[in-house]
Design a protein around this motif. Structure first.
Motif: not given
Length: 304
Positions: A246-247, A232-233, A128-131, A239-241
């Motif tokens: 996310y918050d 997330p990149i 899970y690469p992120h910024t 998981r992104w919905e």
């Protein structure tokens, strides 16, 4: 000022990428977790396949249940959710990643006595690469952990190096071989300690654990989290919905719409194999393994 950790402990984490804090979780909490585990083990009785709650060992039988992971325990156990929000967990996390923290995931890896599955060497950040990489995992040691029962192992300082290729034949396999990437096996460190200790490891550190062949269980409850400004990149397994969902994963502090960008190496975990989303199943795509499995020694494993 730090809440829990000393300046030396923070410096060690920044330099080496890991910490072990002994006697962090009171015995009363451990007793409650043991009761929850027993409940899930009974739930596995009669099951013939893994589901969205329980991940079964390859050697599982319906009349002899064997769990290798309880998935997302914070969603199915009030006890483990309550512990996640406690200062036993969030105090040291805030000292290392800041006051604003967001949950990535949770899991309870069972690694039962005599057959607990190995987890091949990998970096969480490869999944899970992120910024930015203010990402860490806190592991609650539910049992005493020693060399013979497959403790978590790390390569100190590897969190400051590259994100290694976790692919096999162009497909994400969720693991890498240290010796083939310039890491010396003699440098790996075992994260051991008595029950109630916690381990903390950086999201980019190379880590893994061997098969548990001892007569004692080695169970760890993991809470994985990151700074709230790590987003997330695209292509990440996070998981992104949408931002509202996310918050809802905020653990403490304030959310943001301003990702913090850091110049760090990134490798996207795509394409994904056509298997259930489980590190154990994904890692079966390896042609060569670092650790033994319950069925055969590592030097004869060839998945070509």
């Amino acid at each position: 000022m730090p809440e829990v950790l000393t300046a030396d402990q923070i410096a060690h984490y920044q330099e080496q990428g890991y910490l072990v804090l002994e006697n962090q979780i009171p015995a009363a909490w451990l007793a409650r977790i043991h009761a929850e585990i027993a409940r899930f083990e009974e739930e596995a009785r009669g099951m013939t396949a893994s589901n969205d709650r329980l991940d079964l060992e390859d050697s599982h039988q319906p009349d002899a249940p064997r769990l290798r992971r309880i998935k997302l325990p914070h969603l199915i156990s009030d006890v483990m959710r309550e512990l996640m929000y406690s200062d036993h967990i969030l105090g040291p996390a805030r000292d290392l990643a800041g006051p604003d923290l967001r949950l990535h995931t949770t899991k309870l890896n069972m690694k039962s006595a005599g057959y607990g599955a190995a987890v091949e060497w990998h970096q969480d950040y490869a999944f899970y690469p992120h910024t930015n990489d203010d990402i860490l995992a806190i592991g609650v040691l539910i049992d005493d952990m020693a060399s013979e029962n497959g403790p978590l192992m790390v390569y100190p300082g590897s969190h400051r190096g590259p994100v290694y290729d976790h692919h096999v034949d162009g497909v994400f396999a969720g693991a890498m071989l240290p010796e083939e990437n310039g890491l010396d096996p003699k440098d790996a460190v075992e994260l051991t300690g008595p029950a109630g200790s916690i381990s903390i490891h950086h999201g980019r550190i190379v880590h893994g654990s061997a098969l548990n062949t001892s007569d004692r269980a080695r169970r760890i409850l993991f809470y994985e989290m990151m700074a709230a400004d790590a987003f997330p990149i695209m292509g990440s397994m996070t998981r992104w919905e949408g931002i509202r969902d996310y918050d809802t994963r905020m653990l403490c502090g304030n959310t943001t719409l301003n990702p913090r960008l850091k110049d760090i190496p990134v490798r996207i975990p795509q394409p994904q194999p056509d298997v259930p989303i489980s590190i154990y199943e994904i890692q079966k795509g390896l042609k060569k393994r670092a650790f033994d499995t319950i069925s055969e020694p590592k030097d004869v494993k060839d998945r070509t």
